[in-house]
Design a protein around this motif. Sequence first.
Motif, mmCIF file in Angstrom:
data_model
loop_
_atom_site.group_PDB
_atom_site.id
_atom_site.type_symbol
_atom_site.label_atom_id
_atom_site.label_comp_id
_atom_site.label_asym_id
_atom_site.label_seq_id
_atom_site.Cartn_x
_atom_site.Cartn_y
_atom_site.Cartn_z
ATOM 1 N N PRO A 39 0.818 -1.215 0.000
ATOM 2 C CA PRO A 39 0.000 0.000 0.000
ATOM 3 C C PRO A 39 0.851 1.264 0.000
ATOM 4 N N PRO A 40 0.274 2.349 -0.501
ATOM 5 C CA PRO A 40 1.001 3.618 -0.441
ATOM 6 C C PRO A 40 1.115 4.078 1.012
ATOM 7 N N SER A 41 2.104 4.906 1.268
ATOM 8 C CA SER A 41 2.220 5.507 2.604
ATOM 9 C C SER A 41 1.013 6.409 2.835
ATOM 10 N N ARG A 42 0.781 6.774 4.056
ATOM 11 C CA ARG A 42 -0.326 7.672 4.362
ATOM 12 C C ARG A 42 -0.158 9.002 3.623
ATOM 13 N N VAL A 43 1.051 9.532 3.627
ATOM 14 C CA VAL A 43 1.319 10.806 2.939
ATOM 15 C C VAL A 43 1.005 10.667 1.451
ATOM 16 N N MET A 44 1.428 9.549 0.845
ATOM 17 C CA MET A 44 1.161 9.333 -0.579
ATOM 18 C C MET A 44 -0.332 9.177 -0.826
ATOM 19 N N LEU A 45 -1.009 8.402 0.006
ATOM 20 C CA LEU A 45 -2.450 8.213 -0.175
ATOM 21 C C LEU A 45 -3.188 9.540 -0.074
ATOM 22 N N SER A 47 -1.978 12.465 -0.658
ATOM 23 C CA SER A 47 -1.610 13.241 -1.843
ATOM 24 C C SER A 47 -2.405 12.778 -3.067
ATOM 25 N N LEU A 48 -2.534 11.467 -3.248
ATOM 26 C CA LEU A 48 -3.298 10.936 -4.381
ATOM 27 C C LEU A 48 -4.754 11.381 -4.308
ATOM 28 N N ILE A 49 -5.335 11.310 -3.124
ATOM 29 C CA ILE A 49 -6.729 11.735 -2.939
ATOM 30 C C ILE A 49 -6.880 13.202 -3.324
ATOM 31 N N ASP A 50 -5.962 14.027 -2.828
ATOM 32 C CA ASP A 50 -6.019 15.469 -3.105
ATOM 33 C C ASP A 50 -5.818 15.746 -4.596
ATOM 34 N N ARG A 51 -4.810 15.132 -5.190
ATOM 35 C CA ARG A 51 -4.495 15.379 -6.603
ATOM 36 C C ARG A 51 -5.590 14.868 -7.539
ATOM 37 N N ALA A 52 -6.317 13.842 -7.098
ATOM 38 C CA ALA A 52 -7.427 13.321 -7.913
ATOM 39 C C ALA A 52 -8.690 14.157 -7.731
ATOM 40 N N GLY A 53 -8.665 15.103 -6.781
ATOM 41 C CA GLY A 53 -9.839 15.941 -6.540
ATOM 42 C C GLY A 53 -10.959 15.177 -5.858
ATOM 43 N N LEU A 54 -10.597 14.186 -5.064
ATOM 44 C CA LEU A 54 -11.582 13.353 -4.379
ATOM 45 C C LEU A 54 -11.557 13.630 -2.884
ATOM 46 N N SER A 55 -12.580 13.182 -2.225
ATOM 47 C CA SER A 55 -12.564 13.130 -0.768
ATOM 48 C C SER A 55 -12.202 11.686 -0.400
ATOM 49 N N PRO A 56 -11.729 11.465 0.821
ATOM 50 C CA PRO A 56 -11.468 10.078 1.224
ATOM 51 C C PRO A 56 -12.714 9.188 1.064
ATOM 52 N N ARG A 57 -13.879 9.707 1.362
ATOM 53 C CA ARG A 57 -15.105 8.905 1.216
ATOM 54 C C ARG A 57 -15.322 8.503 -0.238
ATOM 55 N N GLU A 58 -14.999 9.389 -1.184
ATOM 56 C CA GLU A 58 -15.180 9.070 -2.606
ATOM 57 C C GLU A 58 -14.211 7.989 -3.084
ATOM 58 N N LEU A 59 -13.111 7.803 -2.359
ATOM 59 C CA LEU A 59 -12.146 6.784 -2.742
ATOM 60 C C LEU A 59 -12.417 5.445 -2.062
ATOM 61 N N LEU A 60 -13.300 5.426 -1.086
ATOM 62 C CA LEU A 60 -13.606 4.178 -0.378
ATOM 63 C C LEU A 60 -14.321 3.186 -1.286
ATOM 64 N N ARG A 61 -13.882 1.957 -1.206
ATOM 65 C CA ARG A 61 -14.546 0.874 -1.939
ATOM 66 C C ARG A 61 -15.398 0.090 -0.951
ATOM 67 N N GLU A 62 -16.630 -0.196 -1.342
ATOM 68 C CA GLU A 62 -17.540 -0.952 -0.481
ATOM 69 C C GLU A 62 -17.539 -2.435 -0.827
ATOM 70 N N LYS A 63 -17.719 -2.754 -2.098
ATOM 71 C CA LYS A 63 -17.892 -4.140 -2.548
ATOM 72 C C LYS A 63 -16.627 -4.964 -2.281
ATOM 73 N N GLY A 64 -16.824 -6.115 -1.654
ATOM 74 C CA GLY A 64 -15.714 -7.026 -1.427
ATOM 75 C C GLY A 64 -14.706 -6.554 -0.400
ATOM 76 N N THR A 65 -15.142 -5.699 0.505
ATOM 77 C CA THR A 65 -14.248 -5.130 1.518
ATOM 78 C C THR A 65 -14.932 -5.207 2.888
ATOM 79 N N PRO A 66 -14.197 -4.875 3.951
ATOM 80 C CA PRO A 66 -14.811 -4.834 5.283
ATOM 81 C C PRO A 66 -15.539 -3.517 5.576
ATOM 82 N N TYR A 67 -15.949 -2.799 4.539
ATOM 83 C CA TYR A 67 -16.614 -1.503 4.671
ATOM 84 C C TYR A 67 -17.764 -1.554 5.680
ATOM 85 N N ALA A 68 -18.701 -2.466 5.482
ATOM 86 C CA ALA A 68 -19.884 -2.541 6.355
ATOM 87 C C ALA A 68 -19.496 -2.968 7.766
#
Length: 142
Positions: A39-45, A47-68
């Motif tokens: 996985p990317p470092s926290r700083v990299m993650l 940065s990727l979220i910011d540079r993609a113009g997303l919020s952390p919630r928009e990058l969260l994956r639900e399907k096939g993950t422990p999201y729920a």
Amino acid sequence: MTTDIVIYHNRECGTSRNTLAMIRNAGIEPHVVEYVKIPPSRVMLESLIDRAGLSPRELLREKGTPYAELGLGDESLSDAALVDAMMEHPILINRPLVVSPLGVRLCRPSEMVLDIVPTPQRGAFTKEDGEKVVDAAGARIA
């Protein structure tokens, strides 16, 4: 042409495989980061979220993950708490994220990568599900 592209990839994901194939169809061999294993470092993650113009919630994956199970649908959770969850469980990071000289993009659907690959497609491309997205001349099919 030397073009530096990084794809945060999960080989189990058809969207990610299609995105990687379109990058290669442009004649580019990207740096492939299997982010579930490395996985990317926290700083990299962050940065990727910011540079993609997303919020952390928009990058969260639900399907096939422990999201729920983790209760990540709770809208009161802070961005920091969501990033904490992605750091602890990288499978929660939606994919594929692509970094190119033209920007960072969450490529869902996969053909969104065409907006940030700086070289044209070298020929036709059909996704794994049979959808044609690039014609024989390398042009995007609308």
